[in-house]
Design a protein around this motif. Sequence first.
Motif, PDB file in Angstrom:
ATOM      1  N   PHE A 129      18.569  54.796  27.154  1.00  0.00           N
ATOM      2  CA  PHE A 129      18.548  54.883  25.690  1.00  0.00           C
ATOM      3  C   PHE A 129      17.395  54.044  25.148  1.00  0.00           C
ATOM      4  O   PHE A 129      16.901  53.135  25.811  1.00  0.00           O
ATOM      5  N   SER A 130      16.982  54.375  23.931  1.00  0.00           N
ATOM      6  CA  SER A 130      15.858  53.663  23.339  1.00  0.00           C
ATOM      7  C   SER A 130      15.876  53.834  21.826  1.00  0.00           C
ATOM      8  O   SER A 130      16.445  54.793  21.303  1.00  0.00           O
ATOM      9  N   ASP A 131      15.227  52.886  21.139  1.00  0.00           N
ATOM     10  CA  ASP A 131      15.001  53.027  19.695  1.00  0.00           C
ATOM     11  C   ASP A 131      13.513  53.208  19.409  1.00  0.00           C
ATOM     12  O   ASP A 131      13.082  53.124  18.273  1.00  0.00           O
ATOM     13  N   GLY A 132      12.743  53.453  20.421  1.00  0.00           N
ATOM     14  CA  GLY A 132      11.305  53.619  20.289  1.00  0.00           C
ATOM     15  C   GLY A 132      10.541  52.399  20.770  1.00  0.00           C
ATOM     16  O   GLY A 132       9.408  52.509  21.228  1.00  0.00           O
ATOM     17  N   LYS A 133      11.146  51.228  20.689  1.00  0.00           N
ATOM     18  CA  LYS A 133      10.496  50.007  21.154  1.00  0.00           C
ATOM     19  C   LYS A 133      11.339  49.302  22.211  1.00  0.00           C
ATOM     20  O   LYS A 133      10.823  48.822  23.200  1.00  0.00           O
ATOM     21  N   TYR A 134      12.622  49.247  21.996  1.00  0.00           N
ATOM     22  CA  TYR A 134      13.537  48.605  22.934  1.00  0.00           C
ATOM     23  C   TYR A 134      14.307  49.683  23.678  1.00  0.00           C
ATOM     24  O   TYR A 134      14.548  50.768  23.154  1.00  0.00           O
ATOM     25  N   TRP A 135      14.706  49.378  24.901  1.00  0.00           N
ATOM     26  CA  TRP A 135      15.384  50.379  25.714  1.00  0.00           C
ATOM     27  C   TRP A 135      16.403  49.716  26.623  1.00  0.00           C
ATOM     28  O   TRP A 135      16.416  48.501  26.790  1.00  0.00           O
ATOM     29  N   GLY A 136      17.241  50.552  27.217  1.00  0.00           N
ATOM     30  CA  GLY A 136      18.262  50.052  28.123  1.00  0.00           C
ATOM     31  C   GLY A 136      18.881  51.194  28.915  1.00  0.00           C
ATOM     32  O   GLY A 136      18.471  52.348  28.800  1.00  0.00           O
ATOM     33  N   ASP A 137      19.859  50.846  29.726  1.00  0.00           N
ATOM     34  CA  ASP A 137      20.531  51.813  30.595  1.00  0.00           C
ATOM     35  C   ASP A 137      22.037  51.734  30.383  1.00  0.00           C
ATOM     36  O   ASP A 137      22.579  50.684  30.040  1.00  0.00           O
ATOM     37  N   LEU A 138      22.685  52.865  30.647  1.00  0.00           N
ATOM     38  CA  LEU A 138      24.141  52.958  30.537  1.00  0.00           C
ATOM     39  C   LEU A 138      24.708  53.557  31.813  1.00  0.00           C
ATOM     40  O   LEU A 138      24.097  54.446  32.405  1.00  0.00           O
ATOM     41  N   VAL A 139      25.871  53.083  32.214  1.00  0.00           N
ATOM     42  CA  VAL A 139      26.658  53.732  33.258  1.00  0.00           C
ATOM     43  C   VAL A 139      27.881  54.295  32.549  1.00  0.00           C
ATOM     44  O   VAL A 139      28.640  53.555  31.920  1.00  0.00           O
ATOM     45  N   ILE A 140      28.023  55.615  32.632  1.00  0.00           N
ATOM     46  CA  ILE A 140      29.064  56.302  31.874  1.00  0.00           C
ATOM     47  C   ILE A 140      29.970  57.086  32.812  1.00  0.00           C
ATOM     48  O   ILE A 140      29.486  57.770  33.721  1.00  0.00           O
ATOM     49  N   LYS A 141      31.273  56.963  32.568  1.00  0.00           N
ATOM     50  CA  LYS A 141      32.247  57.791  33.261  1.00  0.00           C
ATOM     51  C   LYS A 141      32.520  58.982  32.352  1.00  0.00           C
ATOM     52  O   LYS A 141      32.622  58.829  31.132  1.00  0.00           O
ATOM     53  N   TYR A 142      32.587  60.167  32.941  1.00  0.00           N
ATOM     54  CA  TYR A 142      32.884  61.339  32.122  1.00  0.00           C
ATOM     55  C   TYR A 142      33.953  62.172  32.799  1.00  0.00           C
ATOM     56  O   TYR A 142      34.180  62.074  33.996  1.00  0.00           O
ATOM     57  N   GLU A 143      34.615  62.961  31.972  1.00  0.00           N
ATOM     58  CA  GLU A 143      35.630  63.867  32.499  1.00  0.00           C
ATOM     59  C   GLU A 143      35.490  65.201  31.789  1.00  0.00           C
ATOM     60  O   GLU A 143      35.585  65.288  30.569  1.00  0.00           O
ATOM     61  N   LEU A 144      35.227  66.222  32.567  1.00  0.00           N
ATOM     62  CA  LEU A 144      35.088  67.579  32.042  1.00  0.00           C
ATOM     63  C   LEU A 144      36.466  68.229  32.075  1.00  0.00           C
ATOM     64  O   LEU A 144      37.062  68.408  33.132  1.00  0.00           O
ATOM     65  N   GLN A 145      36.981  68.545  30.891  1.00  0.00           N
ATOM     66  CA  GLN A 145      38.318  69.104  30.765  1.00  0.00           C
ATOM     67  C   GLN A 145      38.297  70.613  31.030  1.00  0.00           C
ATOM     68  O   GLN A 145      37.245  71.244  31.022  1.00  0.00           O
ATOM     69  N   ASP A 146      39.483  71.195  31.223  1.00  0.00           N
ATOM     70  CA  ASP A 146      39.595  72.636  31.459  1.00  0.00           C
ATOM     71  C   ASP A 146      39.151  73.459  30.248  1.00  0.00           C
ATOM     72  O   ASP A 146      38.720  74.598  30.394  1.00  0.00           O
ATOM     73  N   ASP A 147      39.264  72.880  29.049  1.00  0.00           N
ATOM     74  CA  ASP A 147      38.809  73.585  27.849  1.00  0.00           C
ATOM     75  C   ASP A 147      37.310  73.378  27.598  1.00  0.00           C
ATOM     76  O   ASP A 147      36.814  73.689  26.522  1.00  0.00           O
ATOM     77  N   LEU A 148      36.616  72.815  28.578  1.00  0.00           N
ATOM     78  CA  LEU A 148      35.169  72.551  28.573  1.00  0.00           C
ATOM     79  C   LEU A 148      34.749  71.449  27.607  1.00  0.00           C
ATOM     80  O   LEU A 148      33.568  71.307  27.308  1.00  0.00           O
ATOM     81  N   SER A 149      35.696  70.659  27.144  1.00  0.00           N
ATOM     82  CA  SER A 149      35.324  69.463  26.389  1.00  0.00           C
ATOM     83  C   SER A 149      35.031  68.357  27.405  1.00  0.00           C
ATOM     84  O   SER A 149      35.506  68.392  28.539  1.00  0.00           O
ATOM     85  N   VAL A 150      34.232  67.402  26.982  1.00  0.00           N
ATOM     86  CA  VAL A 150      33.840  66.311  27.883  1.00  0.00           C
ATOM     87  C   VAL A 150      34.183  64.991  27.210  1.00  0.00           C
ATOM     88  O   VAL A 150      33.804  64.751  26.063  1.00  0.00           O
ATOM     89  N   ASP A 151      34.902  64.137  27.938  1.00  0.00           N
ATOM     90  CA  ASP A 151      35.228  62.794  27.456  1.00  0.00           C
ATOM     91  C   ASP A 151      34.309  61.802  28.152  1.00  0.00           C
ATOM     92  O   ASP A 151      34.228  61.781  29.393  1.00  0.00           O
ATOM     93  N   PHE A 152      33.623  60.977  27.357  1.00  0.00           N
ATOM     94  CA  PHE A 152      32.701  59.978  27.893  1.00  0.00           C
ATOM     95  C   PHE A 152      33.274  58.588  27.672  1.00  0.00           C
ATOM     96  O   PHE A 152      33.786  58.280  26.592  1.00  0.00           O
TER      97      PHE A 152
END
Length: 164
Positions: A129-152
Amino acid sequence: MKNKIFLYLFVFAALIALYQFVSTNNLQKALNKDISSLEAKVEKLEDSVQKSQLRILDIQYFSLENNDDALAYYDHLNLQDPVRYIEDKLLETNEQKGNNPLVPYDGMESDFKINKIKVLNHKWLLADFSDGKYWGDLVIKYELQDDLSVDFTLLDHLLYTRSN
């Protein structure tokens, strides 16, 4: 006189043959040198290609596209490209006004938005991720549901500090 003409013709023909032999020999040596040089370059390029292929395989090791066991989790959903689908769903979180809700920092130059995503397997992904000058990293867990929605769910984060 006739013998001298034949002698001169013979000597002249011998000189032409000698010249042809020497120049052909020099040409052959030059060509062999060029061939050896090109063979060395080809060998270096082959080594470089092999190293690049090994590096690509290393990079692709943690990737959903190359993990058949993780892809098996999505067989019942009939998704053509689950990676692209998950990336698109995560990028949709950027559409909200203000900072991305998964980024736990307030943007300093502008709003923090997710830029780059690497889906590791059927449960985790990395994001930049970034705001144009500062940046960083994320570790995200996700779950893809049967209705094709995704929870992050944010698991961990890092904001790089600039040292001037």
